[in-house]
Enzyme design. Sequence first.
Site, PDB file in Angstrom:
ATOM      1  N   LYS A 114       0.831  -1.212   0.000  1.00  0.00           N
ATOM      2  CA  LYS A 114       0.000   0.000   0.000  1.00  0.00           C
ATOM      3  C   LYS A 114       0.866   1.262   0.000  1.00  0.00           C
ATOM      4  CE  LYS A 114      -2.164  -0.982   3.880  1.00  0.00           C
ATOM      5  NZ  LYS A 114      -1.536  -2.250   4.316  1.00  0.00           N
ATOM      6  N   ARG A 153      -9.460   0.958   9.007  1.00  0.00           N
ATOM      7  CA  ARG A 153      -9.093  -0.430   9.331  1.00  0.00           C
ATOM      8  C   ARG A 153     -10.206  -1.131  10.098  1.00  0.00           C
ATOM      9  NH1 ARG A 153      -3.186   0.648   9.271  1.00  0.00           N
ATOM     10  NH2 ARG A 153      -2.016  -1.286   9.416  1.00  0.00           N
ATOM     11  N   ARG A 205      11.270  -0.974  10.972  1.00  0.00           N
ATOM     12  CA  ARG A 205      10.175  -0.759  11.907  1.00  0.00           C
ATOM     13  C   ARG A 205      10.212  -1.782  13.034  1.00  0.00           C
ATOM     14  NH1 ARG A 205       4.745   0.111   8.439  1.00  0.00           N
ATOM     15  NH2 ARG A 205       3.961  -1.013  10.254  1.00  0.00           N
ATOM     16  N   ARG A 207      -0.559  -8.608  13.592  1.00  0.00           N
ATOM     17  CA  ARG A 207      -1.075  -7.599  12.646  1.00  0.00           C
ATOM     18  C   ARG A 207      -1.962  -8.265  11.599  1.00  0.00           C
ATOM     19  NH1 ARG A 207       4.483  -5.270  10.949  1.00  0.00           N
ATOM     20  NH2 ARG A 207       3.431  -3.909   9.480  1.00  0.00           N
TER      21      ARG A 207
HETATM   22  P1  AMP Z   1       0.885   0.665   9.180  1.00  0.00           P
HETATM   23  O1  AMP Z   1       2.064   1.560   9.017  1.00  0.00           O
HETATM   24  O2  AMP Z   1      -0.293   1.086   8.363  1.00  0.00           O
HETATM   25  O3  AMP Z   1       1.226  -0.787   9.002  1.00  0.00           O
HETATM   26  O4  AMP Z   1       0.425   0.818  10.706  1.00  0.00           O
HETATM   27  C1  AMP Z   1       1.292   0.466  11.774  1.00  0.00           C
HETATM   28  C2  AMP Z   1       0.497   0.314  13.076  1.00  0.00           C
HETATM   29  O5  AMP Z   1      -0.145   1.563  13.389  1.00  0.00           O
HETATM   30  C3  AMP Z   1      -0.652  -0.699  13.033  1.00  0.00           C
HETATM   31  O6  AMP Z   1      -0.204  -2.023  13.283  1.00  0.00           O
HETATM   32  C4  AMP Z   1      -1.538  -0.167  14.153  1.00  0.00           C
HETATM   33  O7  AMP Z   1      -1.006  -0.456  15.426  1.00  0.00           O
HETATM   34  C5  AMP Z   1      -1.431   1.348  13.954  1.00  0.00           C
HETATM   35  N1  AMP Z   1      -2.448   1.866  12.984  1.00  0.00           N
HETATM   36  C6  AMP Z   1      -2.204   2.458  11.789  1.00  0.00           C
HETATM   37  N2  AMP Z   1      -3.351   2.815  11.176  1.00  0.00           N
HETATM   38  C7  AMP Z   1      -4.351   2.423  12.009  1.00  0.00           C
HETATM   39  C8  AMP Z   1      -5.779   2.481  11.928  1.00  0.00           C
HETATM   40  N3  AMP Z   1      -6.403   3.016  10.855  1.00  0.00           N
HETATM   41  N4  AMP Z   1      -6.489   1.987  12.963  1.00  0.00           N
HETATM   42  C9  AMP Z   1      -5.875   1.456  14.055  1.00  0.00           C
HETATM   43  N5  AMP Z   1      -4.547   1.332  14.186  1.00  0.00           N
HETATM   44  C10 AMP Z   1      -3.774   1.827  13.172  1.00  0.00           C
END
Ligand code: AMP
Length: 218
Positions: free
Chosen positions: A14, A88, A161, A172
């Site tokens: 993404k 999400r 990360r 996740r």
């Molecule tokens: P990402 O970078 O999109 O993989 O997000 C990393 C982490 O941020 C996720 O595993 C969640 O802990 C948190 N996170 C990001 N976006 C959301 C969302 N829309 N709702 C809830 N948690 C989020």
Amino acid sequence: MINIILLGPPGAGKGTQARKLVDDRGMVQLSTGDMLREAMAAGTEMGRRVADVMSRGELVTDEIVIGLIEEKITGGQGAGFIFDGFPRTLPQADALGELLTRRGLRLDAVIEMRVDDAALVARITGRFTCGACGEVYHDATHPTAKPGVCDVCGSTDMRRRADDNEDSLKLRLMEYYKKTAPLIGYYYARGDLFTVDGLGEIDAVGAEITRIIDARCC
Ligand code: AMP
């Protein structure tokens, strides 16, 4: 202007495709994951509150991420928004719909990027990014030409990360299947869902996304 959601499990690509759309079409990427990591790096109160939850791989509360998105959508912007990692959950999807309506905007397409779990584990566990320009690398499939030096901008600030490890990824993924995958049905029922094969080459996936966007917009 076109507003889209990129929907898919962690590691589906993404962020990579969102960056391409920013470069190619001048769209604005709204990644709640990036916003949360920025808050953590800046040491804000909210950043401290979400740090543990994020490193475990669980979702932070709807209230926090809806608030973050609300701050960013103050009106139509440029070529449109790419929602990356948001919504999400079903409540987040409802909140986004209401927010866009209030701002006089609409959602044009939800693009689901489908990738099987085994490929996700391989992609995520070797992933690192340039802290300066955001270029995404991978130990096996896309290493830097010179170890530790970004091919694009020359920075040596390479980052991995904290949640890109196998244990966090399993959580996740389960969070994705339990809470986010229901959005596929939610948007399908509205006629907004398009699915691409996220396993292809970056440019091939990008071409498919471009085809969908062009068909939906203008
Ligand atoms: P990402 O970078 O999109 O993989 O997000 C990393 C982490 O941020 C996720 O595993 C969640 O802990 C948190 N996170 C990001 N976006 C959301 C969302 N829309 N709702 C809830 N948690 C989020």
